[in-house]
Design a protein around this motif. Structure first.
Motif, mmCIF file in Angstrom:
data_model
loop_
_atom_site.group_PDB
_atom_site.id
_atom_site.type_symbol
_atom_site.label_atom_id
_atom_site.label_comp_id
_atom_site.label_asym_id
_atom_site.label_seq_id
_atom_site.Cartn_x
_atom_site.Cartn_y
_atom_site.Cartn_z
ATOM 1 N N TYR A 356 32.714 9.721 40.287
ATOM 2 C CA TYR A 356 31.394 10.330 40.389
ATOM 3 C C TYR A 356 31.543 11.656 41.136
ATOM 4 C CZ TYR A 356 26.344 10.741 40.653
ATOM 5 O OH TYR A 356 25.041 11.172 40.487
ATOM 6 N N PRO A 357 31.850 12.741 40.422
ATOM 7 C CA PRO A 357 32.050 14.031 41.089
ATOM 8 C C PRO A 357 30.735 14.602 41.590
ATOM 9 C CG PRO A 357 32.112 14.302 38.712
ATOM 10 C CD PRO A 357 32.023 12.832 38.975
ATOM 11 N N THR A 358 30.824 15.347 42.645
ATOM 12 C CA THR A 358 29.649 16.012 43.207
ATOM 13 C C THR A 358 29.693 17.492 42.870
ATOM 14 O OG1 THR A 358 30.815 16.355 45.302
ATOM 15 C CG2 THR A 358 29.493 14.349 45.084
ATOM 16 N N GLY A 359 28.566 18.114 43.001
ATOM 17 C CA GLY A 359 28.511 19.566 42.809
ATOM 18 C C GLY A 359 28.426 20.020 41.367
ATOM 19 N N ALA A 364 25.183 22.024 33.420
ATOM 20 C CA ALA A 364 26.070 21.062 32.760
ATOM 21 C C ALA A 364 25.299 20.062 31.915
ATOM 22 C CB ALA A 364 26.913 20.332 33.806
ATOM 23 N N CYS A 365 24.019 19.815 32.278
ATOM 24 C CA CYS A 365 23.236 18.833 31.537
ATOM 25 C C CYS A 365 21.858 19.340 31.126
ATOM 26 C CB CYS A 365 23.078 17.555 32.357
ATOM 27 S SG CYS A 365 22.150 17.800 33.896
ATOM 28 N N GLY A 366 21.494 20.533 31.575
ATOM 29 C CA GLY A 366 20.187 21.078 31.225
ATOM 30 C C GLY A 366 19.051 20.470 31.994
ATOM 31 N N GLY A 367 19.334 19.853 33.144
ATOM 32 C CA GLY A 367 18.299 19.249 33.967
ATOM 33 C C GLY A 367 18.332 19.808 35.372
ATOM 34 N N ASP A 368 17.491 19.251 36.227
ATOM 35 C CA ASP A 368 17.460 19.700 37.619
ATOM 36 C C ASP A 368 18.725 19.291 38.369
ATOM 37 O OD1 ASP A 368 14.970 20.779 37.188
ATOM 38 O OD2 ASP A 368 13.906 18.968 37.840
ATOM 39 N N ALA A 369 19.268 18.132 38.022
ATOM 40 C CA ALA A 369 20.490 17.626 38.650
ATOM 41 C C ALA A 369 21.275 16.847 37.611
ATOM 42 C CB ALA A 369 20.169 16.756 39.854
ATOM 43 N N CYS A 370 22.582 16.866 37.737
ATOM 44 C CA CYS A 370 23.444 16.244 36.728
ATOM 45 C C CYS A 370 24.319 15.170 37.356
ATOM 46 C CB CYS A 370 24.333 17.299 36.057
ATOM 47 S SG CYS A 370 23.416 18.610 35.222
ATOM 48 N N SER A 371 24.711 14.216 36.542
ATOM 49 C CA SER A 371 25.613 13.142 36.963
ATOM 50 C C SER A 371 26.686 12.934 35.905
ATOM 51 C CB SER A 371 24.860 11.828 37.172
ATOM 52 O OG SER A 371 23.969 11.912 38.257
ATOM 53 N N LEU A 489 29.972 4.694 31.368
ATOM 54 C CA LEU A 489 31.290 4.057 31.323
ATOM 55 C C LEU A 489 32.372 5.052 30.953
ATOM 56 C CD1 LEU A 489 30.320 0.840 29.285
ATOM 57 C CD2 LEU A 489 30.425 1.073 31.778
ATOM 58 N N SER A 490 31.987 6.179 30.374
ATOM 59 C CA SER A 490 32.954 7.113 29.789
ATOM 60 C C SER A 490 32.835 8.532 30.301
ATOM 61 C CB SER A 490 32.798 7.118 28.263
ATOM 62 O OG SER A 490 31.463 7.466 27.902
ATOM 63 N N ALA A 491 32.159 8.732 31.437
ATOM 64 C CA ALA A 491 32.068 10.034 32.100
ATOM 65 C C ALA A 491 31.355 11.085 31.266
ATOM 66 C CB ALA A 491 33.463 10.530 32.507
ATOM 67 N N GLU A 492 30.353 10.680 30.496
ATOM 68 C CA GLU A 492 29.516 11.677 29.840
ATOM 69 C C GLU A 492 28.603 12.329 30.882
ATOM 70 O OE1 GLU A 492 27.398 10.448 26.394
ATOM 71 O OE2 GLU A 492 29.054 9.241 25.611
ATOM 72 N N THR A 493 28.291 13.596 30.685
ATOM 73 C CA THR A 493 27.421 14.313 31.609
ATOM 74 C C THR A 493 25.967 14.076 31.221
ATOM 75 O OG1 THR A 493 29.112 16.008 31.928
ATOM 76 C CG2 THR A 493 26.876 16.544 32.629
ATOM 77 N N LEU A 494 25.195 13.533 32.163
ATOM 78 C CA LEU A 494 23.792 13.193 31.958
ATOM 79 C C LEU A 494 22.940 13.865 33.018
ATOM 80 C CD1 LEU A 494 24.175 9.317 31.570
ATOM 81 C CD2 LEU A 494 24.062 10.968 29.699
ATOM 82 N N THR A 495 21.643 13.908 32.782
ATOM 83 C CA THR A 495 20.749 14.268 33.863
ATOM 84 C C THR A 495 20.714 13.130 34.871
ATOM 85 O OG1 THR A 495 18.785 13.304 32.827
ATOM 86 C CG2 THR A 495 19.333 15.600 32.246
ATOM 87 N N ARG A 496 20.343 13.456 36.101
ATOM 88 C CA ARG A 496 20.293 12.412 37.124
ATOM 89 C C ARG A 496 19.322 11.303 36.731
ATOM 90 N NH1 ARG A 496 21.476 13.186 42.440
ATOM 91 N NH2 ARG A 496 23.068 14.569 41.555
#
Length: 514
Positions: A356-359, A364-371, A489-496
């Motif tokens: 779970y990388p930070t920063g 990266a996801c087109g949202g306010d925060a990404c995960s 499960l596969s490290a896709e970039t999503l919005t928070r």
């Protein structure tokens, strides 16, 4: 065995290909050192280069070394003339790391390379389980059903894409069980052939060489050579196989079946479940024995006299090392934010965050925060269904003494209950992914219950249709559940928000209480 022999192979192979595509697609993502890959990927590479694990520049979990590894700078091991200073103390036997090293040798020291072997054995385990379930149920359909469920399990999926040891432990345990199931069929065929020859005996014949049982011993020795917890399954399967032998002699009507089992079956079984696994285990340490690079090797002392002294002193050093490792495991009680207790594992209370990388920037996801996450968790629909299926197996075994239900229950108990001792008596650090060797047997429990729901081939059509509807609906729910969880499960970039929607319980993400 009913049905086409061709489809008996083709169906499971197609299911395994489906599972393999899931596991190999994007295998190099995330392009980072994930969780305990920081140990095993490096240990595997050291085994390839030196024959034994070797200490790195700095600590083994040094993030600077991880970055150098990802960048392709492989000169991260200590340079020193004295191998005692270079050797690395490790807590697990070498076979799993040798298997990881095969991928590194084939594809290079990169995330795809060190995860390749895990993805391969994960895919092969789907094929193996499908074939085992087919043999146990005499149904190609149920065999494919079992393989599909394993392909769709989240924990199996994550560990098949991560260079940790547990997926290799699962593979060898399942392989050992598969060999024993085949041996059970072959032994009964021999007994029936002997009985039909009108031979006269109260105890029955000696069954001669049993290659599938020997193969089981090799596989279980390999399981122990990946992680010592393989010994729980070795003991359980030895008991199970001998019980099957006694049952087979009783089933054909011998007057003294138990005496026959003790006199004819027990001695070769002792060799298959003691000598053979011990040899396989020791063989996995070849690199430590034949080089001077291993921890506690004492090479100079071992080579100071003749060959006999070399063997004796090497064995002494090897056993001393094992006692050191035993002390380490017995005292492993450091707190980890994602540790969990074994009684919480079946309900997935506390998974493990692998990555779970930070920063991450909002772009990266087109949202306010990404995960971007890799969370080691099983597919909830499958695991909760397995809890019910295991309870069904208990009822089935109590009322009908069905050998298949008994085998699944014994294996599950052997792989789960010992951790209760370590949790209660030693407060040992443990994680949910210790359950991965049991996932195939959870799937087998679900498959056996699915077979009961479907009914026999000659059951009334409405009965078959109702059972097929229930089983099909369950498979569809598991598929949808896995698809929903797949991004985390596969490290896709999503919005928070999308990431949070996939967290079933707050215990999946919040720090666990100390």
């Amino acid at each position: 065995m009913r049905g086409s022999a061709l489809w008996g192979w083709l169906g499971p192979v197609l299911v395994a290909i489906f599972g393999g595509v899931l596991r190999f697609t994007g295998l190099g993502r995330p392009h980072a050192v994930v969780f305990d890959e920081t140990y095993y990927a490096k240990d595997a590479y050291a085994l390839l280069r030196y024959g034994a694990e070797r200490a790195m520049l700095g600590d083994s979990d040094n993030p600077v070394a991880d970055k150098r590894l990802i960048a392709g700078d492989l000169d991260i091991f200590r340079r020193c003339a004295d191998y005692d200073q270079c050797a690395s103390y490790v807590a697990h036997p070498p076979l799993g790391k040798w298997m990881i090293g095969v991928g590194e040798w084939l594809f290079g020291m990169n995330p795809f390379g060190w995860r390749f072997a895990a993805a391969l054995v994960g895919t092969l385990s789907i094929l193996m389980l499908a074939r085992v379930a087919r043999r146990m149920t005499r149904s190609t359909l149920l065999g494919c059903f079992a393989g599909l469920l394993l392909a769709l399990d989240g924990l199996h999926f994550v560990l098949s894409r991560t260079a940790l040891l547990d997926i290799f432990l699962m593979f060898w345990v399942l392989a050992g069980f598969a060999c024993l199931v085949v041996d059970r069929d072959k032994a009964r065929e021999r007994l029936v052939d002997w009985w039909e020859s009108a031979a006269v005996s109260t105890t029955g014949p000696r069954l001669g060489l049993r290659p599938w049982r020997i193969a089981a011993g090799v596989c279980l020795g390999a399981a122990c050579a990946v992680k010592w917890s393989g010994v729980f399954f070795l003991i359980a399967f030895a008991v199970l196989a001998f019980v099957w032998d006694m049952g087979a002699r009783r089933a054909i009507g011998l007057r003294e079946p138990y005496r026959g089992a003790f006199s004819h079956d027990l001695p070769p079984a002792a060799a298959a479940f003691a000598a053979v696994p011990a040899f396989a285990y020791a063989l996995s340490w070849t690199g430590w024995f034949v080089t001077d690079a291993g921890w506690g090797r004492g090479w100079d002392q071992a080579t100071s006299a003749g060959p006999l002294f070399f063997v004796v002193d090497s064995a002494r050093s090897w056993l001393k090392y094992h006692f050191q490792v035993l002390g380490y495991h017995s005292g492993l009680d450091l707190h980890h934010p994602y540790m969990s207790e074994p009684w919480t594992w079946p309900v997935l209370f506390r998974p493990v965050s692998f990555h779970y990388p930070t920063g991450l920037p909002p772009s990266a996801c087109g949202g306010d925060a990404c995960s971007q996450a890799v969370i080691g968790v099983g597919t909830p629909a499958l695991w909760y269904g397995a809890v019910l299926a295991l309870l069904g197996c208990v009822a089935w075994y109590v009322t009908g003494r069905d050998w298949r239900a008994g085998a699944v229950l014994l294996t599950y108990a052997a792989g789960w209950l010992p951790w209760f001792y370590y949790a209660i008596a030693q407060n040992r650090t443990m994680y949910l992914f210790y359950m991965i060797p049991l996932v195939p047997f959870m799937v087998l429990a679900v498959t056996l219950m699915a077979g009961l729901l479907l009914g026999r081939a000659d059951a009334p059509p409405p009965r078959r249709a109702a059972g097929a509807a229930v089983v099909g609906a369950f498979a569809l729910i598991v598929l949808i559940n896995f698809w929903w969880l797949h991004p985390v499960l596969s490290a896709e970039t999503l919005t928070r928000a999308e990431w949070w929607d996939r967290m079933l319980m707050t215990s999946w993400v919040t720090p666990a209480p100390k």
